[in-house]
Design a protein around this motif. Structure first.
Motif, PDB file in Angstrom:
ATOM      1  N   ALA A  30       0.842  -1.194   0.000  1.00 43.99           N
ATOM      2  CA  ALA A  30       0.000   0.000   0.000  1.00 43.99           C
ATOM      3  C   ALA A  30       0.877   1.243   0.000  1.00 43.99           C
ATOM      4  O   ALA A  30       2.021   1.230   0.466  1.00 43.99           O
ATOM      5  N   THR A  31       0.339   2.331  -0.543  1.00 42.22           N
ATOM      6  CA  THR A  31       1.028   3.610  -0.533  1.00 42.22           C
ATOM      7  C   THR A  31       0.655   4.383   0.718  1.00 42.22           C
ATOM      8  O   THR A  31      -0.261   4.004   1.460  1.00 42.22           O
ATOM      9  N   LEU A  32       1.335   5.499   0.955  1.00 37.11           N
ATOM     10  CA  LEU A  32       0.989   6.347   2.086  1.00 37.11           C
ATOM     11  C   LEU A  32      -0.417   6.917   1.931  1.00 37.11           C
ATOM     12  O   LEU A  32      -1.118   7.150   2.919  1.00 37.11           O
ATOM     13  N   LEU A  33      -0.818   7.134   0.682  1.00 34.88           N
ATOM     14  CA  LEU A  33      -2.186   7.600   0.446  1.00 34.88           C
ATOM     15  C   LEU A  33      -3.185   6.536   0.881  1.00 34.88           C
ATOM     16  O   LEU A  33      -4.193   6.850   1.524  1.00 34.88           O
ATOM     17  N   ASP A  34      -2.909   5.275   0.544  1.00 35.57           N
ATOM     18  CA  ASP A  34      -3.786   4.182   0.974  1.00 35.57           C
ATOM     19  C   ASP A  34      -3.875   4.137   2.498  1.00 35.57           C
ATOM     20  O   ASP A  34      -4.953   3.961   3.059  1.00 35.57           O
ATOM     21  N   GLU A  35      -2.730   4.288   3.147  1.00 37.16           N
ATOM     22  CA  GLU A  35      -2.707   4.261   4.603  1.00 37.16           C
ATOM     23  C   GLU A  35      -3.459   5.449   5.194  1.00 37.16           C
ATOM     24  O   GLU A  35      -4.133   5.325   6.217  1.00 37.16           O
ATOM     25  N   SER A  36      -3.332   6.606   4.568  1.00 33.84           N
ATOM     26  CA  SER A  36      -4.046   7.790   5.048  1.00 33.84           C
ATOM     27  C   SER A  36      -5.549   7.587   4.953  1.00 33.84           C
ATOM     28  O   SER A  36      -6.303   7.965   5.856  1.00 33.84           O
ATOM     29  N   ILE A  37      -6.005   6.988   3.869  1.00 32.81           N
ATOM     30  CA  ILE A  37      -7.433   6.704   3.703  1.00 32.81           C
ATOM     31  C   ILE A  37      -7.901   5.713   4.753  1.00 32.81           C
ATOM     32  O   ILE A  37      -8.970   5.867   5.366  1.00 32.81           O
ATOM     33  N   SER A  38      -7.104   4.686   4.991  1.00 32.36           N
ATOM     34  CA  SER A  38      -7.443   3.697   6.011  1.00 32.36           C
ATOM     35  C   SER A  38      -7.524   4.329   7.393  1.00 32.36           C
ATOM     36  O   SER A  38      -8.447   4.060   8.169  1.00 32.36           O
TER      37      SER A  38
END
Length: 343
Positions: free
Chosen positions: A76-84
Protein backbone atom coordinates in the motif's frame (compact mmCIF):
# COMPACT_ATOMS: atom_id res chain seq x y z
CA UNK A 1 -19.18 -2.13 11.97
CA UNK A 2 -15.40 -2.02 11.90
CA UNK A 3 -14.05 -3.26 15.21
CA UNK A 4 -10.41 -3.96 14.49
CA UNK A 5 -7.53 -2.56 12.50
CA UNK A 6 -6.46 -5.08 9.87
CA UNK A 7 -2.72 -5.80 9.83
CA UNK A 8 -2.60 -5.65 6.05
CA UNK A 9 0.09 -3.07 5.42
CA UNK A 10 3.28 -5.03 5.84
CA UNK A 11 1.97 -8.57 5.84
CA UNK A 12 4.75 -11.05 5.12
CA UNK A 13 4.31 -14.80 5.51
CA UNK A 14 7.65 -16.44 6.27
CA UNK A 15 8.44 -20.12 5.83
CA UNK A 16 11.03 -20.08 8.64
CA UNK A 17 10.22 -19.99 12.36
CA UNK A 18 10.27 -16.63 14.09
CA UNK A 19 13.48 -16.35 16.11
CA UNK A 20 14.07 -13.19 18.09
CA UNK A 21 17.33 -12.44 19.88
CA UNK A 22 15.39 -10.12 22.20
CA UNK A 23 11.76 -9.35 22.89
CA UNK A 24 10.07 -7.11 20.33
CA UNK A 25 6.67 -5.45 20.19
CA UNK A 26 4.45 -4.04 17.43
CA UNK A 27 1.53 -1.83 18.44
CA UNK A 28 -0.99 0.73 17.26
CA UNK A 29 -1.93 3.40 19.83
CA UNK A 30 -5.09 5.42 19.16
CA UNK A 31 -6.63 8.30 21.09
CA UNK A 32 -9.94 10.05 20.41
CA UNK A 33 -11.55 12.81 22.47
CA UNK A 34 -14.72 14.89 22.43
CA UNK A 35 -12.59 18.06 22.66
CA UNK A 36 -14.29 20.69 20.47
CA UNK A 37 -11.15 22.86 20.19
CA UNK A 38 -10.16 22.89 16.49
CA UNK A 39 -6.56 23.91 17.21
CA UNK A 40 -5.58 20.47 18.47
CA UNK A 41 -6.33 16.99 17.09
CA UNK A 42 -9.37 15.26 18.52
CA UNK A 43 -7.95 12.01 17.12
CA UNK A 44 -4.45 10.71 16.56
CA UNK A 45 -2.75 7.38 16.15
CA UNK A 46 0.81 6.10 16.15
CA UNK A 47 2.30 2.85 14.96
CA UNK A 48 5.44 1.64 16.72
CA UNK A 49 7.84 -1.25 16.85
CA UNK A 50 9.54 -1.48 20.24
CA UNK A 51 10.03 2.17 21.25
CA UNK A 52 10.44 3.46 17.69
CA UNK A 53 7.50 5.37 16.22
CA UNK A 54 6.98 4.35 12.59
CA UNK A 55 4.30 6.85 11.66
CA UNK A 56 1.88 9.42 13.04
CA UNK A 57 -1.63 10.37 11.87
CA UNK A 58 -3.97 13.00 13.31
CA UNK A 59 -7.37 14.50 12.55
CA UNK A 60 -5.92 17.93 11.75
CA UNK A 61 -3.73 16.97 8.79
CA UNK A 62 -5.44 13.64 7.97
CA UNK A 63 -2.32 12.21 6.36
CA UNK A 64 0.15 9.54 7.50
CA UNK A 65 3.55 11.01 8.36
CA UNK A 66 6.51 8.60 8.41
CA UNK A 67 8.81 9.10 11.39
CA UNK A 68 11.64 6.84 10.21
CA UNK A 69 13.07 6.93 6.65
CA UNK A 70 13.16 3.16 6.20
CA UNK A 71 9.47 2.50 6.90
CA UNK A 72 7.57 1.50 3.77
CA UNK A 73 4.66 -0.66 2.72
CA UNK A 74 4.91 -3.72 0.52
CA UNK A 75 1.25 -3.56 -0.48
CA UNK A 76 0.00 0.00 0.00
CA UNK A 77 1.03 3.61 -0.53
CA UNK A 78 0.99 6.35 2.09
CA UNK A 79 -2.19 7.60 0.45
CA UNK A 80 -3.79 4.18 0.97
CA UNK A 81 -2.71 4.26 4.60
CA UNK A 82 -4.05 7.79 5.05
CA UNK A 83 -7.43 6.70 3.70
CA UNK A 84 -7.44 3.70 6.01
CA UNK A 85 -6.57 5.86 9.00
CA UNK A 86 -9.28 8.35 8.07
CA UNK A 87 -11.87 5.57 8.05
CA UNK A 88 -10.65 4.33 11.41
CA UNK A 89 -10.77 7.88 12.76
CA UNK A 90 -14.42 8.21 11.76
CA UNK A 91 -15.24 4.84 13.30
CA UNK A 92 -13.65 5.63 16.67
CA UNK A 93 -15.22 9.09 16.76
CA UNK A 94 -18.64 7.52 16.21
CA UNK A 95 -17.87 4.86 18.81
CA UNK A 96 -16.95 7.50 21.39
CA UNK A 97 -20.25 9.30 20.72
CA UNK A 98 -22.09 6.00 21.24
CA UNK A 99 -20.31 5.48 24.56
CA UNK A 100 -21.14 9.03 25.68
CA UNK A 101 -24.81 8.50 24.73
CA UNK A 102 -24.97 5.19 26.58
CA UNK A 103 -23.40 6.71 29.70
CA UNK A 104 -25.61 9.83 29.40
CA UNK A 105 -22.55 12.06 29.57
CA UNK A 106 -23.38 15.24 27.68
CA UNK A 107 -20.77 17.50 29.31
CA UNK A 108 -17.13 17.39 30.26
CA UNK A 109 -13.95 16.17 28.60
CA UNK A 110 -13.74 12.45 27.82
CA UNK A 111 -11.14 10.31 26.07
CA UNK A 112 -11.15 6.88 24.48
CA UNK A 113 -7.84 5.06 23.99
CA UNK A 114 -7.18 1.88 22.04
CA UNK A 115 -4.13 -0.37 21.90
CA UNK A 116 -3.80 -3.19 19.37
CA UNK A 117 -0.80 -5.35 18.62
CA UNK A 118 1.54 -8.03 19.87
CA UNK A 119 4.82 -8.84 21.63
CA UNK A 120 7.21 -11.64 20.64
CA UNK A 121 9.41 -12.91 23.47
CA UNK A 122 12.87 -14.42 23.09
CA UNK A 123 11.66 -17.82 24.39
CA UNK A 124 9.34 -18.12 21.38
CA UNK A 125 6.08 -17.19 23.13
CA UNK A 126 3.86 -14.35 21.98
CA UNK A 127 1.32 -12.06 23.57
CA UNK A 128 -1.44 -10.18 21.75
CA UNK A 129 -3.77 -7.44 22.88
CA UNK A 130 -6.75 -5.48 21.59
CA UNK A 131 -8.32 -3.35 24.29
CA UNK A 132 -10.22 -0.10 24.79
CA UNK A 133 -9.88 2.28 27.75
CA UNK A 134 -12.37 5.03 28.57
CA UNK A 135 -11.24 8.00 30.68
CA UNK A 136 -8.19 6.00 31.73
CA UNK A 137 -10.12 2.93 32.90
CA UNK A 138 -10.45 -0.51 31.20
CA UNK A 139 -13.59 -0.59 29.05
CA UNK A 140 -13.62 -3.60 26.73
CA UNK A 141 -10.97 -6.11 25.59
CA UNK A 142 -10.59 -9.08 23.28
CA UNK A 143 -9.97 -12.54 24.77
CA UNK A 144 -7.72 -14.55 22.46
CA UNK A 145 -8.61 -17.91 24.02
CA UNK A 146 -12.36 -17.61 23.58
CA UNK A 147 -12.31 -15.21 20.60
CA UNK A 148 -14.83 -13.02 22.41
CA UNK A 149 -14.99 -9.45 23.61
CA UNK A 150 -15.04 -9.07 27.40
CA UNK A 151 -16.70 -6.10 29.06
CA UNK A 152 -14.32 -4.55 31.59
CA UNK A 153 -16.96 -2.00 32.57
CA UNK A 154 -20.70 -2.31 33.15
CA UNK A 155 -21.37 0.20 30.38
CA UNK A 156 -19.37 -1.92 27.92
CA UNK A 157 -21.60 -4.97 28.25
CA UNK A 158 -23.89 -3.70 25.50
CA UNK A 159 -20.99 -3.48 23.03
CA UNK A 160 -19.54 -6.85 24.05
CA UNK A 161 -22.85 -8.63 23.46
CA UNK A 162 -23.35 -6.88 20.13
CA UNK A 163 -19.84 -7.60 18.80
CA UNK A 164 -19.85 -11.22 19.99
CA UNK A 165 -22.91 -11.99 17.88
CA UNK A 166 -20.71 -11.95 14.79
CA UNK A 167 -18.52 -15.02 15.41
CA UNK A 168 -17.02 -14.81 11.92
CA UNK A 169 -15.51 -11.37 12.59
CA UNK A 170 -14.31 -12.51 16.02
CA UNK A 171 -12.41 -15.42 14.46
CA UNK A 172 -10.93 -13.09 11.85
CA UNK A 173 -9.67 -10.82 14.63
CA UNK A 174 -7.97 -13.70 16.39
CA UNK A 175 -6.39 -14.96 13.16
CA UNK A 176 -5.12 -11.48 12.30
CA UNK A 177 -3.52 -11.05 15.71
CA UNK A 178 -1.93 -14.49 15.63
CA UNK A 179 -0.93 -14.75 11.98
CA UNK A 180 -0.26 -11.20 10.85
CA UNK A 181 1.09 -9.16 13.74
CA UNK A 182 4.14 -11.34 14.45
CA UNK A 183 5.24 -11.55 10.77
CA UNK A 184 5.05 -7.75 10.69
CA UNK A 185 7.63 -7.61 13.48
CA UNK A 186 10.01 -9.72 11.44
CA UNK A 187 9.48 -7.56 8.36
CA UNK A 188 9.93 -4.30 10.25
CA UNK A 189 13.10 -5.53 11.93
CA UNK A 190 14.53 -6.37 8.52
CA UNK A 191 13.61 -2.95 7.15
CA UNK A 192 15.04 -1.20 10.18
CA UNK A 193 18.40 -2.96 10.35
CA UNK A 194 20.13 0.41 10.53
CA UNK A 195 18.20 1.20 13.70
CA UNK A 196 17.70 -2.10 15.47
CA UNK A 197 21.01 -3.85 14.74
CA UNK A 198 23.25 -1.04 15.89
CA UNK A 199 25.15 -1.13 19.19
CA UNK A 200 25.74 2.04 21.18
CA UNK A 201 28.05 1.82 24.20
CA UNK A 202 26.86 3.53 27.39
CA UNK A 203 28.81 6.20 29.23
CA UNK A 204 28.80 5.25 32.92
CA UNK A 205 28.78 7.82 35.73
CA UNK A 206 28.57 7.31 39.50
CA UNK A 207 27.36 10.08 41.82
CA UNK A 208 26.89 10.44 45.58
CA UNK A 209 24.35 12.87 47.03
CA UNK A 210 24.06 13.33 50.81
CA UNK A 211 20.55 12.90 52.26
CA UNK A 212 20.31 13.13 56.09
CA UNK A 213 21.89 11.64 59.22
CA UNK A 214 25.00 10.57 57.36
CA UNK A 215 23.07 8.71 54.64
CA UNK A 216 23.72 9.23 50.95
CA UNK A 217 22.12 8.34 47.66
CA UNK A 218 24.52 6.44 45.45
CA UNK A 219 23.54 6.36 41.76
CA UNK A 220 25.07 4.55 38.81
CA UNK A 221 23.87 5.83 35.44
CA UNK A 222 24.47 4.41 31.99
CA UNK A 223 23.93 7.09 29.34
CA UNK A 224 23.23 6.52 25.64
CA UNK A 225 23.04 2.74 25.33
CA UNK A 226 21.29 0.77 22.60
CA UNK A 227 19.65 -1.71 22.60
CA UNK A 228 17.63 -1.08 25.73
CA UNK A 229 18.51 -4.32 27.54
CA UNK A 230 21.34 -3.71 30.00
CA UNK A 231 22.51 -5.48 33.16
CA UNK A 232 23.57 -3.35 36.14
CA UNK A 233 24.61 -4.39 39.63
CA UNK A 234 26.04 -2.77 42.77
CA UNK A 235 28.65 -4.48 44.99
CA UNK A 236 29.70 -3.46 48.52
CA UNK A 237 33.18 -4.58 49.46
CA UNK A 238 32.96 -7.22 46.74
CA UNK A 239 29.57 -8.58 47.87
CA UNK A 240 26.54 -8.30 45.60
CA UNK A 241 23.81 -6.01 46.95
CA UNK A 242 20.27 -7.40 46.88
CA UNK A 243 18.14 -6.03 44.04
CA UNK A 244 15.23 -5.42 46.45
CA UNK A 245 17.02 -2.49 48.12
CA UNK A 246 17.84 -0.72 44.85
CA UNK A 247 15.78 1.46 42.52
CA UNK A 248 16.13 1.02 38.78
CA UNK A 249 14.65 3.06 35.95
CA UNK A 250 15.17 3.08 32.17
CA UNK A 251 13.97 5.97 30.01
CA UNK A 252 14.24 6.57 26.24
CA UNK A 253 16.20 9.58 25.01
CA UNK A 254 15.30 11.62 21.89
CA UNK A 255 18.12 10.18 19.73
CA UNK A 256 16.82 6.59 19.99
CA UNK A 257 19.10 5.56 22.85
CA UNK A 258 18.40 4.92 26.54
CA UNK A 259 19.39 6.08 29.99
CA UNK A 260 19.38 3.53 32.81
CA UNK A 261 19.91 4.43 36.46
CA UNK A 262 20.50 2.09 39.42
CA UNK A 263 20.40 3.78 42.82
CA UNK A 264 20.52 2.84 46.49
CA UNK A 265 20.65 4.55 49.86
CA UNK A 266 23.80 3.90 51.90
CA UNK A 267 25.38 4.93 55.20
CA UNK A 268 29.04 5.23 54.21
CA UNK A 269 31.63 3.79 56.59
CA UNK A 270 35.37 4.36 56.49
CA UNK A 271 37.01 1.78 54.28
CA UNK A 272 33.84 0.84 52.41
CA UNK A 273 34.09 0.51 48.66
CA UNK A 274 31.25 0.22 46.16
CA UNK A 275 31.47 -1.03 42.61
CA UNK A 276 28.90 -0.59 39.84
CA UNK A 277 29.03 -3.34 37.20
CA UNK A 278 27.48 -2.66 33.80
CA UNK A 279 27.08 -5.34 31.11
CA UNK A 280 25.79 -4.49 27.65
CA UNK A 281 25.83 -6.14 24.23
CA UNK A 282 27.91 -3.25 22.86
CA UNK A 283 30.85 -4.33 25.08
CA UNK A 284 32.86 -7.56 25.04
CA UNK A 285 33.28 -7.46 28.84
CA UNK A 286 31.49 -5.79 31.77
CA UNK A 287 32.40 -2.25 32.73
CA UNK A 288 33.35 -1.67 36.39
CA UNK A 289 33.15 1.70 38.10
CA UNK A 290 34.51 1.94 41.67
CA UNK A 291 33.45 4.42 44.31
CA UNK A 292 34.99 5.05 47.71
CA UNK A 293 34.04 7.30 50.59
CA UNK A 294 35.53 10.79 50.46
CA UNK A 295 35.17 13.81 52.71
CA UNK A 296 34.24 15.97 49.76
CA UNK A 297 32.05 13.85 47.42
CA UNK A 298 32.60 14.71 43.77
CA UNK A 299 29.86 16.41 41.82
CA UNK A 300 29.22 15.71 38.17
CA UNK A 301 27.22 18.48 36.46
CA UNK A 302 26.69 16.18 33.47
CA UNK A 303 24.96 13.60 35.67
CA UNK A 304 22.18 15.41 37.59
CA UNK A 305 20.38 13.79 40.48
CA UNK A 306 17.02 12.12 40.02
CA UNK A 307 15.41 15.02 41.88
CA UNK A 308 17.05 17.56 39.62
CA UNK A 309 15.98 15.66 36.51
CA UNK A 310 12.38 15.44 37.75
CA UNK A 311 12.36 19.13 38.72
CA UNK A 312 13.69 20.11 35.29
CA UNK A 313 11.09 17.96 33.53
CA UNK A 314 8.30 19.47 35.62
CA UNK A 315 9.54 22.95 34.79
CA UNK A 316 9.51 22.17 31.05
CA UNK A 317 6.05 20.59 31.29
CA UNK A 318 4.75 23.64 33.19
CA UNK A 319 6.22 25.98 30.56
CA UNK A 320 4.68 23.95 27.72
CA UNK A 321 1.37 23.95 29.57
CA UNK A 322 1.46 27.73 29.85
CA UNK A 323 2.30 28.05 26.14
CA UNK A 324 -0.47 25.61 25.10
CA UNK A 325 -3.03 27.22 27.40
CA UNK A 326 -2.06 30.63 26.08
CA UNK A 327 -2.40 29.42 22.50
CA UNK A 328 -5.84 27.95 23.16
CA UNK A 329 -7.00 31.08 24.98
CA UNK A 330 -5.68 33.30 22.17
CA UNK A 331 -7.39 31.14 19.56
CA UNK A 332 -10.70 31.29 21.40
CA UNK A 333 -10.38 35.06 21.91
CA UNK A 334 -9.74 35.53 18.21
CA UNK A 335 -12.74 33.43 17.27
CA UNK A 336 -14.95 35.35 19.70
CA UNK A 337 -13.63 38.62 18.26
CA UNK A 338 -14.36 37.42 14.72
CA UNK A 339 -17.92 36.55 15.68
CA UNK A 340 -18.45 39.99 17.23
CA UNK A 341 -16.99 41.85 14.27
CA UNK A 342 -18.49 39.57 11.61
CA UNK A 343 -22.05 38.70 12.73
Amino acid sequence: MEIYRVFGVLLLFLSTPYVFADSHSHYFFMTVTNDPTPDFPSYYTTRAIDDVTLYWYDSVNEIVECRVPWFKSTSATLLDESISEYKHQNYLQRFLQAVLFLRKETEGYHVLQVIEGCTAYENGTTETVASYHYDGNPFISFNMTTAKWIADSANAQYFAERWNKNTTVAEEIRNLLLNSCIPHIQELLLLGNCTFNRREQPVVRVTQHPITNGSSRLSCRAYGHYPKDIAMMWYRNGQKIAAEVMDRVTVPLPDLVYLTSLSLTITPLAGDSYTCEVSHSSRASPFLHDWKLSDDPPHHPSAPSNGAVIASCLAVILLLGIIVFGSVSLGKSRRQSDRLTNP
